[in-house]
Design an enzyme around this catalytic site. Structure first.
Site, PDB file in Angstrom:
ATOM      1  N   HIS A   1       0.743  -1.165   0.043  1.00 52.00           N
ATOM      2  CA  HIS A   1      -0.010  -0.049   0.087  1.00 52.00           C
ATOM      3  C   HIS A   1       0.850   1.170  -0.029  1.00 52.00           C
ATOM      4  O   HIS A   1       0.620   2.161  -0.659  1.00 52.00           O
ATOM      5  CB  HIS A   1      -0.937   0.100   1.429  1.00 52.00           C
ATOM      6  CG  HIS A   1      -1.909  -0.843   1.205  1.00 52.00           C
ATOM      7  ND1 HIS A   1      -2.215  -1.589  -0.058  1.00 52.00           N
ATOM      8  CD2 HIS A   1      -2.663  -1.427   2.233  1.00 52.00           C
ATOM      9  CE1 HIS A   1      -3.335  -2.441   0.336  1.00 52.00           C
ATOM     10  NE2 HIS A   1      -3.579  -2.456   1.583  1.00 52.00           N
TER      11      HIS A   1
ATOM     12  N   ARG B   1     -10.570  -0.414 -15.367  1.00 60.61           N
ATOM     13  CA  ARG B   1     -11.068  -1.420 -14.495  1.00 60.61           C
ATOM     14  C   ARG B   1     -12.484  -1.064 -14.028  1.00 60.61           C
ATOM     15  O   ARG B   1     -12.683  -0.307 -13.446  1.00 60.61           O
ATOM     16  CB  ARG B   1     -10.071  -1.579 -13.425  1.00 60.61           C
ATOM     17  CG  ARG B   1      -8.646  -1.848 -13.781  1.00 60.61           C
ATOM     18  CD  ARG B   1      -7.660  -1.679 -12.545  1.00 60.61           C
ATOM     19  NE  ARG B   1      -6.351  -2.615 -12.719  1.00 60.61           N
ATOM     20  CZ  ARG B   1      -5.189  -1.668 -12.979  1.00 60.61           C
ATOM     21  NH1 ARG B   1      -5.194  -0.702 -12.881  1.00 60.61           N
ATOM     22  NH2 ARG B   1      -4.133  -2.660 -13.336  1.00 60.61           N
TER      23      ARG B   1
ATOM     24  N   ARG C   1     -12.289  -3.187 -19.645  1.00 58.63           N
ATOM     25  CA  ARG C   1     -12.143  -4.719 -19.018  1.00 58.63           C
ATOM     26  C   ARG C   1     -13.464  -4.949 -18.428  1.00 58.63           C
ATOM     27  O   ARG C   1     -13.892  -4.385 -17.786  1.00 58.63           O
ATOM     28  CB  ARG C   1     -10.967  -4.717 -18.226  1.00 58.63           C
ATOM     29  CG  ARG C   1     -10.648  -6.211 -17.860  1.00 58.63           C
ATOM     30  CD  ARG C   1      -9.541  -6.361 -17.006  1.00 58.63           C
ATOM     31  NE  ARG C   1      -9.599  -5.952 -15.571  1.00 58.63           N
ATOM     32  CZ  ARG C   1      -8.455  -5.813 -14.799  1.00 58.63           C
ATOM     33  NH1 ARG C   1      -7.294  -6.074 -15.302  1.00 58.63           N
ATOM     34  NH2 ARG C   1      -8.726  -5.216 -13.701  1.00 58.63           N
TER      35      ARG C   1
ATOM     36  N   GLU D   1      -2.332 -12.314 -19.822  1.00 57.52           N
ATOM     37  CA  GLU D   1      -1.758 -12.142 -18.580  1.00 57.52           C
ATOM     38  C   GLU D   1      -1.652 -13.665 -17.810  1.00 57.52           C
ATOM     39  O   GLU D   1      -1.001 -13.601 -16.710  1.00 57.52           O
ATOM     40  CB  GLU D   1      -2.749 -11.215 -17.625  1.00 57.52           C
ATOM     41  CG  GLU D   1      -4.179 -11.427 -17.547  1.00 57.52           C
ATOM     42  CD  GLU D   1      -4.929 -10.532 -16.902  1.00 57.52           C
ATOM     43  OE1 GLU D   1      -4.352  -9.707 -15.920  1.00 57.52           O
ATOM     44  OE2 GLU D   1      -6.115 -10.542 -16.834  1.00 57.52           O
TER      45      GLU D   1
ATOM     46  N   ASN E   1       1.398  -7.614 -14.862  1.00 58.30           N
ATOM     47  CA  ASN E   1       1.351  -7.753 -13.456  1.00 58.30           C
ATOM     48  C   ASN E   1       1.110  -9.204 -12.969  1.00 58.30           C
ATOM     49  O   ASN E   1       1.817  -9.963 -12.337  1.00 58.30           O
ATOM     50  CB  ASN E   1       0.231  -6.967 -12.732  1.00 58.30           C
ATOM     51  CG  ASN E   1       0.573  -5.488 -13.068  1.00 58.30           C
ATOM     52  OD1 ASN E   1       1.498  -4.961 -13.289  1.00 58.30           O
ATOM     53  ND2 ASN E   1      -0.515  -4.617 -12.866  1.00 58.30           N
ATOM     54  N   ASP E   2      -0.124  -9.964 -13.779  1.00 59.18           N
ATOM     55  CA  ASP E   2      -0.480 -10.960 -13.633  1.00 59.18           C
ATOM     56  C   ASP E   2       0.617 -11.937 -14.487  1.00 59.18           C
ATOM     57  O   ASP E   2       0.908 -12.991 -14.006  1.00 59.18           O
ATOM     58  CB  ASP E   2      -1.788 -11.315 -14.186  1.00 59.18           C
ATOM     59  CG  ASP E   2      -2.695 -10.878 -12.767  1.00 59.18           C
ATOM     60  OD1 ASP E   2      -2.534 -11.339 -11.751  1.00 59.18           O
ATOM     61  OD2 ASP E   2      -3.832 -10.361 -13.057  1.00 59.18           O
TER      62      ASP E   2
ATOM     63  N   ARG F   1       1.933 -11.793  -6.278  1.00 56.28           N
ATOM     64  CA  ARG F   1       2.288 -10.430  -6.399  1.00 56.28           C
ATOM     65  C   ARG F   1       2.023  -9.664  -5.163  1.00 56.28           C
ATOM     66  O   ARG F   1       2.433  -8.637  -5.013  1.00 56.28           O
ATOM     67  CB  ARG F   1       1.212  -9.942  -7.770  1.00 56.28           C
ATOM     68  CG  ARG F   1      -0.144  -9.960  -7.437  1.00 56.28           C
ATOM     69  CD  ARG F   1      -0.848  -9.629  -8.709  1.00 56.28           C
ATOM     70  NE  ARG F   1      -1.311  -8.348  -8.897  1.00 56.28           N
ATOM     71  CZ  ARG F   1      -1.915  -7.730  -9.854  1.00 56.28           C
ATOM     72  NH1 ARG F   1      -2.349  -8.447 -10.870  1.00 56.28           N
ATOM     73  NH2 ARG F   1      -2.354  -6.594 -10.034  1.00 56.28           N
TER      74      ARG F   1
ATOM     75  N   CYS G   1      -0.784  -3.234 -20.496  1.00 56.83           N
ATOM     76  CA  CYS G   1      -1.358  -2.131 -19.600  1.00 56.83           C
ATOM     77  C   CYS G   1      -0.759  -2.818 -18.074  1.00 56.83           C
ATOM     78  O   CYS G   1      -1.592  -2.112 -17.227  1.00 56.83           O
ATOM     79  CB  CYS G   1      -2.778  -2.403 -19.812  1.00 56.83           C
ATOM     80  SG  CYS G   1      -3.816  -4.052 -19.417  1.00 56.83           S
TER      81      CYS G   1
END
Ligand code: PEP
Ligand code: MG
Length: 575
Positions: free
Chosen positions: A192, A299, A335, A439, A462-463, A473, A510
């Site tokens: 965070h 998103r 998405r 991904e 990311n994935d 992750r 992305c």
């Protein structure tokens, strides 16, 4: 003057800070009296505290949304959800009425019981929720009268904040003008505090081996968010070098900002699209302000979270239509819902899973909930027609695709939604493109076959990194392994772009890598058509594109992909 070796941590947000250290001590409430005199009184204090905490968290969420963005603000949604958790609240109630504890002690006991249960699950997602729960518990105790809040030391001069860890509420509440940099002993680059620092434009280092000591307060230090280091009590030479680097960082940032609205064209004339990742209307405005040429990842989850029931088709049309109006005809890649085991949504009855990232997530959930799937397609298509003054350039993509069957089923529903709207005589965006996110490694490996069935790909690094390298992750312990610069990930990216181009389709990216200027030459060299990133990263990425020639980048990409380790790739690109 001494010049001890820099303390090494992990880079979490770019930039260089020079200034006095400011130690942030945890502001924990200590329960002084455990036994209650009157249970009803204690319960009333708890109910008032829950209400006050709810208001504060709503305000914090709004503050985070305004200062950083909607995605980051979602952190506070997770806190709010504990206040809605009936089991948690009834555990507190039991402590008060059955165990005759005070409000503060009741909360403390309930939090400990719940946290123990979450930590025992040994799943990183739930371990992270335990930390959130502790943050909520502290708030409840403080609001119940347990002290702490008034005694907090205020940050009154520009400083580098050093802390064991910082909760999201602590991070967002510092006065921005006094925060030169942030250094924490815990957390990974995706924690965070790292996400919030990047959004705020504050250099940050996490997982640094600093020993918190009151004597450090006010001592001059240099924090480097690029190398992930903190140098305490630096000598004149180190300060001088840091000043040069800081000035360069600030001027580069200012220069990039001044031409953010110009297109991104390489030295040899190749133009790439630079677009934004957004989570709601406010992000869409920030994207336009930062020079985005459209949206590469919308998103849509925000509309489905923090509520008690599914949004209706009309509610969805309204929300999506607002985004389409802000974009005014620029490309909008929306998405489909990416929700599942790792993002609990109470009304969806998602059961606990041992491996939520490998579980019933995204397209897998949609596949079994035709009602949600079809309604979202209809709403997006209809929202695309809500802009009479211009034509909406809508593109819809499926998240987490791993099989051909998912694409076929997605297309079938996409076409069914259009046929229904046509039959009902309702206007919709007829030219909408249909694509998928790549991904999951199986999608990259099957990209040739998949490319023939879709209009475009968008690579979610990311994935893709998490699934290729088998690294959770969200797990700070293995965070340093989760690098998209691993040659295996880069090779999958190349396979995907090549397959798209062989079929005459376009390919975007992305994940976080899309906004990383260090990766730009490789991605340019591989022929990526569209770079999508958080709005604040756009000016610097465009500047990085303008510095390069695509022809040179082809060679850079070839070299980078021939290397054997992540370190070698990063070192090669860093020179
Ligand atoms: C990704 O996985 O790279 C991506 C962009 O999707 P998200 O981060 O929302 O999972
Ligand atoms: Mg993803």
């Amino acid at each position: 003057m001494s010049n001890p070796a820099p303390i090494q941590g992990l880079p979490a947000a770019p930039g260089v800070a020079i200034g006095p250290l400011w130690i942030h001590w945890p502001d924990e409430v200590v329960v002084e009296r455990a036994q209650a005199r009157d249970a009803d009184d204690e319960w009333r204090r708890i109910l008032a505290s829950i209400e006050q905490s709810r208001q504060q968290l709503n305000e914090l969420r709004d503050m985070a949304e305004a200062k950083v963005g909607a995605e980051e603000a979602a952190i506070f949604e997770a806190h709010l959800m504990f206040l809605e958790d009936e089991e948690f609240i009834s555990t507190i109630r039991q402590s008060v009425f059955s165990d005759r504890l005070t409000a503060e002690a009741g909360v403390e006991v309930a939090v400990a019981k719940y946290a123990e249960m979450l930590l025992a699950l040994e799943d990183e997602y739930f371990r992270a929720r335990a930390a959130d729960l502790k943050d909520v518990g502290q708030r409840l105790m403080r609001n119940a009268g347990g002290g702490g809040s008034g005694a907090r030391r205020a940050l009154t001069q520009p400083s580098i904040i050093v802390a064991d860890d910082l909760s999201p509420s602590e991070t967002i509440q510092f006065e921005r003008q006094f925060v030169l940099g942030i250094c924490t002993m815990r957390g990974g680059p995706t924690s965070h505090v790292a996400i919030l620092s990047r959004g705020l434009g504050v250099p940050a280092v996490v997982s640094a081996q600093v020993t918190l000591d009151a004597s450090l307060d006010g001592v001059l230090a240099v924090l480097d968010g690029e190398t992930g280091t903190l140098t305490i009590d630096p000598d004149g030479e180190t300060i001088g070098a840091a000043q040069t680097r800081r000035a360069k960082w600030l001027s580069t940032r200012a220069r990039a900002q001044s031409v953010a609205h110009e297109p991104a064209v390489t030295r040899d004339g190749a133009r790439v699209e630079v677009v934004a990742n957004i989570g709601n209307q406010r992000d869409a405005i920030a994207a336009m302000d930062n020079g985005a040429e459209g949206v590469g990842l919308f998103r849509t989850e925000f509309l489905f979270m923090d509520r008690a029931s599914l949004p209706t088709e009309v509610e969805q049309i309204e929300a999506y239509g607002e985004i389409a109006r802000i974009l005014a005809g620029r490309p909008l890649v929306a998405r489909m819902l990416d929700i599942g085991g790792d993002k609990p949504v109470p009304y969806l009855d998602i059961e606990h899973e041992d491996n939520p990232f490998l579980g019933w997530r995204a397209i897998r959930m949609l596949d079994r909930r035709e009602d949600i799937y079809l309604t979202q397609f209809r709403a997006l298509l209809r929202a695309g027609a809500e802009t009479p003054d211009f034509k909406c350039d809508l593109r819809i993509m499926l998240p987490m695709v791993s099989t051909m069957l998912e694409i076929e089923r997605g297309r079938e529903l996409f076409e069914r939604a259009q046929a229904q709207l046509r039959a009902e005589g309702l206007p919709f965006a007829e030219q909408t493109q249909f694509g998928i996110m790549v991904e999951v490694p199986s999608a990259a490996l099957m990209a040739r076959e998949f490319a023939s069935q879709v209009d475009f790909f968008s690579i979610g690094t990311n994935d893709l990194t998490q699934y290729t390298l088998a690294v959770d992750r969200g797990n700070a312990k293995v965070a340093s392994l989760a690098s998209p610069y691993h040659p295996a990930v880069l090779r999958l990216i190349k396979m995907t772009i090549d397959a798209a181009h062989e079929h005459g389709k376009w390919c975007g990216l992305c994940g976080e890598l899309g906004g990383d200027a260090l990766a730009a030459p490789v991605l340019l060299g591989l022929g990526l058509d569209e770079f999508s990133m958080s709005p604040s990263a756009i000016p610097a990425l465009k500047a990085a594109v303008r510095e390069r020639s695509r022809t040179d980048c082809v060679e850079i990409a070839r070299r980078a992909l021939s290397l054997a380790t992540t370190r070698q790739v990063i070192d090669y690109l860093s020179v």
